[in-house]
Design a protein around this motif. Structure first.
Motif, mmCIF file in Angstrom:
data_model
loop_
_atom_site.group_PDB
_atom_site.id
_atom_site.type_symbol
_atom_site.label_atom_id
_atom_site.label_comp_id
_atom_site.label_asym_id
_atom_site.label_seq_id
_atom_site.Cartn_x
_atom_site.Cartn_y
_atom_site.Cartn_z
ATOM 1 N N CYS A 1 0.822 -1.211 0.000
ATOM 2 C CA CYS A 1 0.000 0.000 0.000
ATOM 3 C C CYS A 1 0.857 1.262 0.000
ATOM 4 C CB CYS A 1 -0.946 -0.009 1.194
ATOM 5 S SG CYS A 1 -2.223 -1.294 1.089
ATOM 6 N N LEU A 2 1.941 1.240 0.759
ATOM 7 C CA LEU A 2 2.851 2.390 0.750
ATOM 8 C C LEU A 2 3.464 2.581 -0.643
ATOM 9 C CD1 LEU A 2 4.673 1.822 4.164
ATOM 10 C CD2 LEU A 2 3.058 3.666 3.645
ATOM 11 N N ASN A 3 3.838 1.495 -1.286
ATOM 12 C CA ASN A 3 4.379 1.594 -2.640
ATOM 13 C C ASN A 3 3.333 2.076 -3.633
ATOM 14 O OD1 ASN A 3 7.180 0.921 -2.570
ATOM 15 N ND2 ASN A 3 6.630 -1.187 -2.068
ATOM 16 N N GLY A 4 2.062 1.900 -3.278
ATOM 17 C CA GLY A 4 0.972 2.429 -4.094
ATOM 18 C C GLY A 4 0.658 3.881 -3.783
ATOM 19 N N GLY A 5 1.442 4.484 -2.881
ATOM 20 C CA GLY A 5 1.251 5.891 -2.557
ATOM 21 C C GLY A 5 0.167 6.160 -1.541
ATOM 22 N N LYS A 6 -0.215 5.141 -0.762
ATOM 23 C CA LYS A 6 -1.297 5.292 0.199
ATOM 24 C C LYS A 6 -0.770 5.453 1.618
ATOM 25 C CE LYS A 6 -4.244 4.514 -3.108
ATOM 26 N NZ LYS A 6 -3.293 4.247 -4.195
ATOM 27 N N HIS A 7 -1.440 6.290 2.395
ATOM 28 C CA HIS A 7 -1.224 6.327 3.832
ATOM 29 C C HIS A 7 -1.798 5.045 4.418
ATOM 30 C CE1 HIS A 7 -0.181 10.539 3.346
ATOM 31 N NE2 HIS A 7 -1.348 10.760 2.744
ATOM 32 N N ASP B 1 10.579 2.435 7.576
ATOM 33 C CA ASP B 1 11.573 3.032 6.678
ATOM 34 C C ASP B 1 10.942 3.447 5.355
ATOM 35 O OD1 ASP B 1 13.548 2.695 8.556
ATOM 36 O OD2 ASP B 1 14.451 0.931 7.610
ATOM 37 N N LEU B 2 10.069 2.604 4.818
ATOM 38 C CA LEU B 2 9.440 2.934 3.538
ATOM 39 C C LEU B 2 8.485 4.115 3.691
ATOM 40 C CD1 LEU B 2 9.132 2.282 0.561
ATOM 41 C CD2 LEU B 2 7.297 0.664 1.161
ATOM 42 N N ALA B 3 7.713 4.129 4.785
ATOM 43 C CA ALA B 3 6.795 5.239 5.013
ATOM 44 C C ALA B 3 7.553 6.560 5.124
ATOM 45 C CB ALA B 3 5.970 4.989 6.273
ATOM 46 N N ARG B 4 8.659 6.536 5.841
ATOM 47 C CA ARG B 4 9.456 7.755 5.984
ATOM 48 C C ARG B 4 10.072 8.168 4.658
ATOM 49 N NH1 ARG B 4 12.433 6.221 11.766
ATOM 50 N NH2 ARG B 4 10.681 6.782 13.115
ATOM 51 N N HIS B 5 10.555 7.193 3.900
ATOM 52 C CA HIS B 5 11.154 7.493 2.600
ATOM 53 C C HIS B 5 10.139 8.140 1.665
ATOM 54 C CE1 HIS B 5 13.565 7.095 -1.028
ATOM 55 N NE2 HIS B 5 12.571 6.429 -1.598
ATOM 56 N N LYS B 6 8.913 7.629 1.671
ATOM 57 C CA LYS B 6 7.886 8.140 0.778
ATOM 58 C C LYS B 6 7.086 9.292 1.389
ATOM 59 C CE LYS B 6 7.185 4.096 -2.143
ATOM 60 N NZ LYS B 6 7.340 4.851 -3.410
ATOM 61 N N GLN B 7 7.395 9.629 2.649
ATOM 62 C CA GLN B 7 6.690 10.704 3.346
ATOM 63 C C GLN B 7 5.180 10.450 3.380
ATOM 64 O OE1 GLN B 7 8.082 13.822 5.025
ATOM 65 N NE2 GLN B 7 9.401 12.023 5.165
ATOM 66 N N LEU B 8 4.842 9.210 3.753
ATOM 67 C CA LEU B 8 3.452 8.799 3.894
ATOM 68 C C LEU B 8 3.157 8.480 5.352
ATOM 69 C CD1 LEU B 8 3.222 6.466 0.774
ATOM 70 C CD2 LEU B 8 2.013 8.640 1.071
ATOM 71 N N PRO C 1 3.896 6.944 18.066
ATOM 72 C CA PRO C 1 4.956 7.255 17.107
ATOM 73 C C PRO C 1 5.694 6.012 16.612
ATOM 74 C CG PRO C 1 5.666 7.770 19.339
ATOM 75 C CD PRO C 1 4.226 7.386 19.434
ATOM 76 N N HIS C 2 6.346 6.167 15.486
ATOM 77 C CA HIS C 2 7.092 5.057 14.889
ATOM 78 C C HIS C 2 8.115 4.469 15.854
ATOM 79 C CE1 HIS C 2 6.364 6.998 10.661
ATOM 80 N NE2 HIS C 2 5.300 6.382 11.114
ATOM 81 N N ALA C 3 8.866 5.334 16.535
ATOM 82 C CA ALA C 3 9.936 4.845 17.401
ATOM 83 C C ALA C 3 9.383 3.945 18.497
ATOM 84 C CB ALA C 3 10.701 6.020 18.016
ATOM 85 N N GLU C 4 8.213 4.281 19.012
ATOM 86 C CA GLU C 4 7.650 3.446 20.077
ATOM 87 C C GLU C 4 7.128 2.130 19.534
ATOM 88 O OE1 GLU C 4 4.790 3.657 23.985
ATOM 89 O OE2 GLU C 4 5.014 5.440 22.731
ATOM 90 N N THR C 5 6.499 2.161 18.375
ATOM 91 C CA THR C 5 6.073 0.912 17.747
ATOM 92 C C THR C 5 7.270 -0.021 17.545
ATOM 93 O OG1 THR C 5 4.102 1.788 16.651
ATOM 94 C CG2 THR C 5 5.176 -0.091 15.607
ATOM 95 N N LEU C 6 8.382 0.520 17.053
ATOM 96 C CA LEU C 6 9.577 -0.297 16.832
ATOM 97 C C LEU C 6 10.125 -0.834 18.155
ATOM 98 C CD1 LEU C 6 11.414 1.848 14.142
ATOM 99 C CD2 LEU C 6 10.191 -0.303 13.796
#
Length: 332
Positions: free
Chosen positions: A86-92, A111-118, A303-308
């Motif tokens: 879904c991220l590669n499809g440009g979706k949040h 990493d992909l979400a951050r790279h694509k700013q999604l 946040p992402h950091a807490e999920t990780l």
């Protein structure tokens, strides 16, 4: 009026239906598309919820140009693959918990979400309930002093499910820990802060997944948590948060928090009701939409950091109890 945010749901199971009902409860949210692994499931879901576009594949939803954000409602083992698609499809993306099978998968997603700013968020819906917000407010006010310990349990019985059911099937991420252990873990960290150390024991079942797991957490900034999750015991599912001046108790299904009581050493006691909209899932929908309108790619409450970090704690617990999944094998 704020722009309508167009939602798609990937998956058509029970949790997908719960989110579909929640979308009906939030102004400015519109469910416009759904996807299943075949046309029959998607069409049935679409008829029930009045969805205009019913896709017979997950990829078709990821590629749908008229969808802004997708809710991932598949079993744990598919979360990483579906989210990346879904991220590669440009979706949040709002991805159901447990967010992934392990921290490595979760890191790929983030990493992909951050790279694509999604936008990407773990669907830890309990964090957004009004009662949980009130608990945070009470803690921050100092009314019970600095929190020193949290005790919580989450248990239910599923006696009629077979070994291929998602709760017991290791290929689908089965076991109590990933399914419901994430609730006491996540809320303990929400109230007491990052986890510094963990010790766990478990009762394992014949399919190789945990039927019940108990784990104790030492938090980095002080305090301890004691958590139990079970799919073979119907527990009260309470949470008690205690400090030197008193305690807060979230009664009966703390993860759906609607009733809490506060007792302090000076003899004051009160019980407060926080009835929520519908099943309670609407509040995470509101948070996703707030973040999207603000141009954020993560929520400050999840946040992402807490999920990780929490996925890393789950990995440590699994190593201690001997719970391994195929996803733990590093791909070439």
């Amino acid at each position: 009026m704020d722009k309508v945010i167009r939602w798609g749901i990937l998956g058509t199971g029970q949790i997908a239906r719960a989110l579909a009902f929640a979308l009906q409860e939030v102004a400015g949210a519109k469910l416009v598309a759904v996807a299943s692994r075949g046309s029959a499931g998607a069409d049935k879901f679409g008829r029930e919820f009045g969805v205009g576009r019913c896709h017979a594949s997950y990829q078709a939803l990821a590629d749908d140009p008229d969808v802004d954000v997708i809710y991932i409602a598949t079993p744990h083992a598919m979360h990483a693959e579906n989210t990346l698609m879904c991220l590669n499809g440009g979706k949040h993306v709002l991805c159901e918990k447990a967010f992934a099978m392990n921290r490595r998968e979760a890191a790929e997603m983030v990493d992909l979400a951050r790279h694509k700013q999604l936008f990407l968020m773990e669907a830890m819906w309990s964090r957004f309930l009004p009662a949980i917000g009130e608990v945070r407010r009470i803690i921050d006010s100092g009314e019970i002093g600095k929190v020193a310990q949290i005790q919580s349990d989450f248990g239910f019985t599923a006696p009629e499910v077979g070994p291929l059911h998602r709760l017991l099937n290791p290929a689908l991420g089965g076991g109590a820990l990933l399914d419901i252990g994430i609730y006491p873990l996540s809320l303990s960290a929400f109230f007491l802060g990052p986890v510094a150390a963990v010790q766990a024991v478990a009762e394992m079942g014949p399919t190789g997944v945990d039927l019940q797991t108990a784990f104790s957490l030492l938090h980095r900034d002080g305090g301890v948590s004691s958590c139990v999750c079970s799919i073979r015991a119907q527990s009260p599912s309470d949470m008690t948060i205690a400090g030197p001046l008193g305690h807060i108790r979230i009664h009966n299904r703390f993860f759906q928090a609607q009733t809490l009581s506060v007792e302090t050493l000076d003899g004051n006691a009160r019980t407060v009701e926080f009835p929520h909209i519908g099943s309670g899932y609407a509040y995470e929908v509101v948070e996703v939409m707030r973040c999207l309108r603000a141009g954020l790619i993560e929520s400050p409450l999840m946040p992402h950091a807490e999920t990780l970090a929490l996925m890393g704690v789950l990995d440590t617990i699994r190593a201690q109890i001997g719970l391994a999944y195929g996803a733990d094998q590093v791909r070439p």
